[in-house]
Design a protein around this motif. Structure first.
Motif, PDB file in Angstrom:
ATOM      1  N   GLN A  46       0.847  -1.204   0.000  1.00 23.13           N
ATOM      2  CA  GLN A  46       0.000   0.000   0.000  1.00 23.13           C
ATOM      3  C   GLN A  46       0.869   1.235   0.000  1.00 23.13           C
ATOM      4  OE1 GLN A  46      -3.388   0.060   2.757  1.00 23.13           O
ATOM      5  NE2 GLN A  46      -2.919   2.195   3.277  1.00 23.13           N
ATOM      6  N   ASN A  48       0.789   5.381   0.595  1.00 22.44           N
ATOM      7  CA  ASN A  48      -0.010   6.445   1.210  1.00 22.44           C
ATOM      8  C   ASN A  48       0.578   7.798   0.846  1.00 22.44           C
ATOM      9  OD1 ASN A  48      -1.602   4.554   2.478  1.00 22.44           O
ATOM     10  ND2 ASN A  48      -0.544   4.672   4.447  1.00 22.44           N
ATOM     11  N   ARG A  58       1.776  14.491  12.819  1.00 23.09           N
ATOM     12  CA  ARG A  58       1.025  13.240  12.715  1.00 23.09           C
ATOM     13  C   ARG A  58       1.856  12.142  13.395  1.00 23.09           C
ATOM     14  NH1 ARG A  58      -2.759  13.414   8.091  1.00 23.09           N
ATOM     15  NH2 ARG A  58      -2.609  15.468   7.056  1.00 23.09           N
ATOM     16  N   HIS A  61       2.557   6.710  15.448  1.00 23.68           N
ATOM     17  CA  HIS A  61       1.629   5.623  15.171  1.00 23.68           C
ATOM     18  C   HIS A  61       2.326   4.308  14.818  1.00 23.68           C
ATOM     19  CE1 HIS A  61      -1.194   9.016  13.577  1.00 23.68           C
ATOM     20  NE2 HIS A  61      -1.147   8.991  14.894  1.00 23.68           N
ATOM     21  N   LYS A  71       7.597   0.707   6.865  1.00 18.28           N
ATOM     22  CA  LYS A  71       7.299   1.867   6.006  1.00 18.28           C
ATOM     23  C   LYS A  71       8.574   2.354   5.331  1.00 18.28           C
ATOM     24  CE  LYS A  71       3.617   3.105   9.157  1.00 18.28           C
ATOM     25  NZ  LYS A  71       3.325   3.765  10.428  1.00 18.28           N
ATOM     26  N   HIS A 118       5.885   5.693  14.466  1.00 23.21           N
ATOM     27  CA  HIS A 118       6.344   6.650  13.442  1.00 23.21           C
ATOM     28  C   HIS A 118       5.481   7.904  13.450  1.00 23.21           C
ATOM     29  CE1 HIS A 118       6.070   8.332   9.280  1.00 23.21           C
ATOM     30  NE2 HIS A 118       7.364   8.434   9.530  1.00 23.21           N
ATOM     31  N   GLY A 119       6.150   9.025  13.253  1.00 29.30           N
ATOM     32  CA  GLY A 119       5.425  10.298  13.119  1.00 29.30           C
ATOM     33  C   GLY A 119       6.297  11.322  12.441  1.00 29.30           C
ATOM     34  N   PHE A 120       5.710  12.460  12.130  1.00 29.13           N
ATOM     35  CA  PHE A 120       6.491  13.560  11.564  1.00 29.13           C
ATOM     36  C   PHE A 120       5.787  14.879  11.829  1.00 29.13           C
ATOM     37  CE2 PHE A 120       3.941  14.884   7.912  1.00 29.13           C
ATOM     38  CZ  PHE A 120       3.172  13.765   7.621  1.00 29.13           C
ATOM     39  N   TYR A 131       4.506   7.428   1.466  1.00 31.16           N
ATOM     40  CA  TYR A 131       5.167   6.268   2.046  1.00 31.16           C
ATOM     41  C   TYR A 131       4.542   4.954   1.591  1.00 31.16           C
ATOM     42  CZ  TYR A 131       1.616   7.218   5.689  1.00 31.16           C
ATOM     43  OH  TYR A 131       0.462   7.499   6.379  1.00 31.16           O
ATOM     44  N   TYR A 137      -3.911  -1.073   5.680  1.00 31.63           N
ATOM     45  CA  TYR A 137      -4.539  -0.313   6.769  1.00 31.63           C
ATOM     46  C   TYR A 137      -5.557  -1.197   7.478  1.00 31.63           C
ATOM     47  CZ  TYR A 137      -7.437   3.408   8.862  1.00 31.63           C
ATOM     48  OH  TYR A 137      -8.147   4.214   9.702  1.00 31.63           O
ATOM     49  N   GLU A 142      -4.716  -0.254  14.997  1.00 36.81           N
ATOM     50  CA  GLU A 142      -3.945   0.983  15.189  1.00 36.81           C
ATOM     51  C   GLU A 142      -3.591   1.196  16.655  1.00 36.81           C
ATOM     52  OE1 GLU A 142      -6.402   4.040  13.116  1.00 36.81           O
ATOM     53  OE2 GLU A 142      -4.567   4.383  11.994  1.00 36.81           O
ATOM     54  N   LYS A 166      -7.337  12.614  18.297  1.00 36.12           N
ATOM     55  CA  LYS A 166      -7.012  11.178  18.489  1.00 36.12           C
ATOM     56  C   LYS A 166      -5.562  11.016  18.956  1.00 36.12           C
ATOM     57  CE  LYS A 166      -5.999   8.668  14.838  1.00 36.12           C
ATOM     58  NZ  LYS A 166      -6.005   7.874  13.579  1.00 36.12           N
ATOM     59  N   ASP A 167      -4.651  11.793  18.361  1.00 42.56           N
ATOM     60  CA  ASP A 167      -3.233  11.651  18.714  1.00 42.56           C
ATOM     61  C   ASP A 167      -2.922  12.276  20.077  1.00 42.56           C
ATOM     62  OD1 ASP A 167      -2.857  10.336  16.369  1.00 42.56           O
ATOM     63  OD2 ASP A 167      -1.790  11.958  15.333  1.00 42.56           O
TER      64      ASP A 167
END
Ligand SMILES: Cc1cn([C@H]2C[C@H](O)[C@@H](COP(=O)(O)OP(=O)(O)O[C@H]3O[C@H](C)C(=O)[C@H](O)[C@H]3O)O2)c(=O)[nH]c1=O
Length: 180
Positions: A46, A48, A58, A61, A71, A118-120, A131, A137, A142, A166-167
């Protein structure tokens, strides 16, 4: 293509050869042969893409096994500070993080193995983050770690990022049972 093995075992950064000329620039954004050379063996299933304005954060996760995802992350436009946290219970670097700036000049890419959160944070408006994922998904799988967990001592370089509700309620590492 320069291949850089990072201190967190298994994490690889790829710095491609970018061919600039009067028209613009060209680079190979994915090569199975280069992945093989670097010892990265994944079945990418996949792709994204997200767009974020400056200050959007973000993460952090992951997806739990059996839906865990490796990823291969990069920025196609703009700039981002990418952050990964080692959640592999047997790892000597458990709980440690790595920060790599990804940008659309060097077009550097980061391979994030299964077992990392992972985040950025986007460092410019209209940052396009692309990515590959080695797993589909699966919302029910999650999970994540709180971006501002003080025990991680991550310097995001920005005081008041824009983070999803959510985060903002993700757990901290202390007391967290890693699924990896
Ligand atoms: C991740 C994902 C999301 N979605 C849907 C679900 C939501 O309706 C919407 C936004 O999802 P979310 O807020 O989870 O998007 P991000 O916060 O960018 O999530 C990503 O953030 C960090 C950087 C990661 O490394 C993960 O790949 C991923 O968790 O897209 C999908 O349909 N497919 C997907 O693979």
């Amino acid at each position: 293509m320069e291949i850089k093995q990072h201190a967190l075992a298994g994490v690889v950064e790829f710095i491609p050869r970018v061919f600039g000329d009067a028209r613009g620039a060209f680079f190979e954004s994915f090569s199975a042969r280069v992945m093989e050379e670097a010892g990265v063996r994944e079945n990418w299933v996949q792709d994204n893409q997200s767009r974020s304005d400056k200050g959007v954060l973000r993460g952090l996760h992951f997806q739990r096994p059996p839906h865990a995802q490796a990823k291969l992350v990069r920025v196609a436009q703009g700039r981002a500070l990418d952050v990964i946290v080692d959640l592999r219970r047997g790892s000597a670097t458990y709980g440690q993080h790595l920060q790599v700036e990804l940008d659309a000049q060097r077009y550097n890419m980061l391979y994030v193995p299964v077992g990392f959160a992972h985040g950025f944070v986007a460092l410019e408006d209209d940052t396009l983050f692309l990515y590959k994922c080695s797993g589909y998904y699966q919302p029910s799988a999650e999970g994540g770690i709180l971006w501002k967990d003080p025990s991680l001592r991550i310097n995001w370089g920005i005081d008041d990022p824009k983070v999803s509700d959510k985060d903002q309620i993700l757990p901290v590492l202390q007391g967290f049972e890693s699924p990896f």
